[in-house]
Every structure is written in C-alpha cells, then in structure tokens.
Design a protein around this motif. Structure first.
Motif, PDB file in Angstrom:
ATOM      1  N   GLN A 195     -19.835  -2.520   7.078  1.00  0.00           N
ATOM      2  CA  GLN A 195     -19.154  -1.618   5.953  1.00  0.00           C
ATOM      3  C   GLN A 195     -18.432  -2.489   5.271  1.00  0.00           C
ATOM      4  N   LEU A 196     -17.453  -3.329   5.542  1.00  0.00           N
ATOM      5  CA  LEU A 196     -16.720  -4.088   5.016  1.00  0.00           C
ATOM      6  C   LEU A 196     -17.612  -5.092   3.805  1.00  0.00           C
ATOM      7  N   VAL A 225      -8.517   3.394  -2.383  1.00  0.00           N
ATOM      8  CA  VAL A 225      -9.750   3.797  -3.041  1.00  0.00           C
ATOM      9  C   VAL A 225     -10.826   4.077  -2.107  1.00  0.00           C
ATOM     10  N   TYR A 226     -11.228   2.994  -1.374  1.00  0.00           N
ATOM     11  CA  TYR A 226     -12.223   2.996  -0.440  1.00  0.00           C
ATOM     12  C   TYR A 226     -11.812   3.249   0.990  1.00  0.00           C
ATOM     13  N   ARG A 227     -10.662   3.529   1.303  1.00  0.00           N
ATOM     14  CA  ARG A 227     -10.099   3.962   2.643  1.00  0.00           C
ATOM     15  C   ARG A 227     -10.394   3.135   3.717  1.00  0.00           C
ATOM     16  N   TYR A 241       0.925  -1.241   0.157  1.00  0.00           N
ATOM     17  CA  TYR A 241       0.068   0.109  -0.082  1.00  0.00           C
ATOM     18  C   TYR A 241       0.991   1.392   0.000  1.00  0.00           C
ATOM     19  N   ILE A 242       1.956   1.184   0.724  1.00  0.00           N
ATOM     20  CA  ILE A 242       3.264   2.432   0.673  1.00  0.00           C
ATOM     21  C   ILE A 242       3.060   2.896  -0.613  1.00  0.00           C
ATOM     22  N   TYR A 268      -5.929  -6.648  -3.773  1.00  0.00           N
ATOM     23  CA  TYR A 268      -7.325  -6.061  -3.568  1.00  0.00           C
ATOM     24  C   TYR A 268      -7.346  -5.248  -2.298  1.00  0.00           C
ATOM     25  N   GLY A 269      -6.499  -5.788  -1.353  1.00  0.00           N
ATOM     26  CA  GLY A 269      -6.223  -4.974   0.006  1.00  0.00           C
ATOM     27  C   GLY A 269      -5.642  -3.422  -0.372  1.00  0.00           C
TER      28      GLY A 269
END
Length: 235
Positions: free
Chosen positions: A181-182, A167-169, A84-85, A160-161
């Motif tokens: 929410q997930l 995108v979805y924070r 993610y970084i 996907y993570g």
C-alpha cells in the motif's frame, strides 16, 4: 550549536503537555469529547522525541554507535506526526454548523480553537526539540553543514509525511505492516499538486525550526552585551 539540558527540556515539554491535557479536559466537559483523538495524535508527536533522546544519550556516552542509524530511521518515520497535528484544525470547518448558529459564533468555537492550537503548539514544540536533538548528534559526528542538510531533508520528509497522513490517511507504522500500500500511495502522490503541498509544508517547518534554532543559540553575543553595558554604565 548549543548543548541543551534535555532534562529541563523534558520537564518543559511535559508541563506543556499537562497544561494542554488540562485545557482539553475542561473544554470537553463544557462541550463534548469529539476531539479525544487529539490525545493519540499528541502521543504520536512525543514518539520521535523518545527516539532522539535515546540517540543523543548513546552518542553522548559514545556507545551504541551502530544503533544511531536505526534510531534515526525510526525518528524520521514518526517525525511527521508532530507537524501533522496542525491539519486537525480542518475539523473547525467540518463542524461549522455547531460553531455558527443563526449567524452567531458560539462560545464553543473559541474553546475548541484554543484547544486545537494548544495541541498543535505542544506537538510542534516536541517535534522541533527532537529535530534539534538529532541535529546536534549529527553535528558532533560530522559538521554544521551536514547537520543542516539533515534538517532540510527532515523538513521535506516531514512535509511529505503530512501529505501522506492527511490526504492519503497513511500511518507511520504502515511502512512495516503494509509495504504494498505504501508503494502504491507513493506512486499516486507523485504529482504536481502533492509535490507543491509537501514543499510548502516543508518550507513552513524550516522557517519555524530556524526561528527556534536562533532563539536557542542566541541572537546576540553575551560578551558583547556585557561590554556594551559596562561602557555605558548605569543610568
């Protein structure tokens, strides 16, 4: 699949992290502390390594076999924090007005770019070593094929993570704290564009990990190299 000396791996990663933090400190004194959030992101990238270390040690000592599965699930939840970084590089575009003044690229752009690349490299290296460690656990418990099936699955879930995070924070711990929410985000993310993005990142992760795997396991036979050397003699 080679067994690594994970004490040395830990020292290597710790040294890389220390160097990264030192660079951040120097750059932040010259510019600002906008990128302080990278400290937290790098910490999250370390979390899967701690889970893989625990699983590796339990498996090596042949104890706590039932704990391997929950450790693996926890590892999988936090593994996407490592790749993610890379997406934090987007801030170089968001802050474009600070980096380009009157058509001239400011020095702070190069400082911040270097800092972001170091954080990315540290996070990715830590994440990939944790993946290698968990692959080795599965390799010892099953075989090489299943260990690579795990790697492929981990890369897909990693891609996907990254999508869910950028995108979805969504955070890794939201799986435990906000399941509704997930579930809703998973439904929203099941579209062609999101699937392509996830698979694209997964492919990149797989390519880089496979490169690291080859480097760690050797690209040529050591015995063959020594025989070639002995036949050729000194020159």
């Amino acid at each position: 699949m080679k067994e690594l000396n994970y004490s040395k791996v830990f020292i290597l990663l710790a040294g890389m992290t220390a160097a990264t933090l030192a660079v951040y400190r120097v750059v932040s004194l010259q510019t600002d502390t906008f990128y302080a959030f990278l400290l937290w992101n790098l910490f999250l990238a370390w979390v899967p390594f701690f889970f893989s270390m625990a699983a590796h040690e339990l498996d090596k000592r042949k104890i706590g076999g039932l704990l391997i599965l929950p450790l693996g699930i926890a590892w999988l939840l936090f593994f996407p924090n490592a790749p993610y970084i890379m997406t934090d590089l987007v801030h170089l575009t968001i802050r474009k007005s600070k980096y380009i003044v009157d058509g001239t690229i400011q020095n702070r752009y190069w400082y911040d770019l270097t800092t972001l690349l170091l954080f990315t490299w540290s996070g990715w290296l830590t994440g990939f070593f944790s993946l290698y460690q968990f692959q080795h656990v599965i390799y010892r418990k099953s075989n090489r094929v299943l260990s690579w099936v795990f790697v492929l699955f981990a890369c897909v879930m990693g891609g996907y993570g990254v999508l869910l995070g950028r995108v979805y924070r969504l955070n890794s711990w939201d799986v435990l704290t906000d399941r509704h929410q997930l579930y809703q985000l998973v439904l929203d993310s099941l579209n062609r564009q999101s699937v392509f993005f996830s698979l694209f990142v997964a492919f990149v992760l797989l390519v880089i990990y496979a490169t690291l795997y080859c480097l760690l396991n050797g690209l040529a036979s050591g015995n063959g190299s020594r025989r070639a050397y002995s036949k050729g003699g000194r020159r």
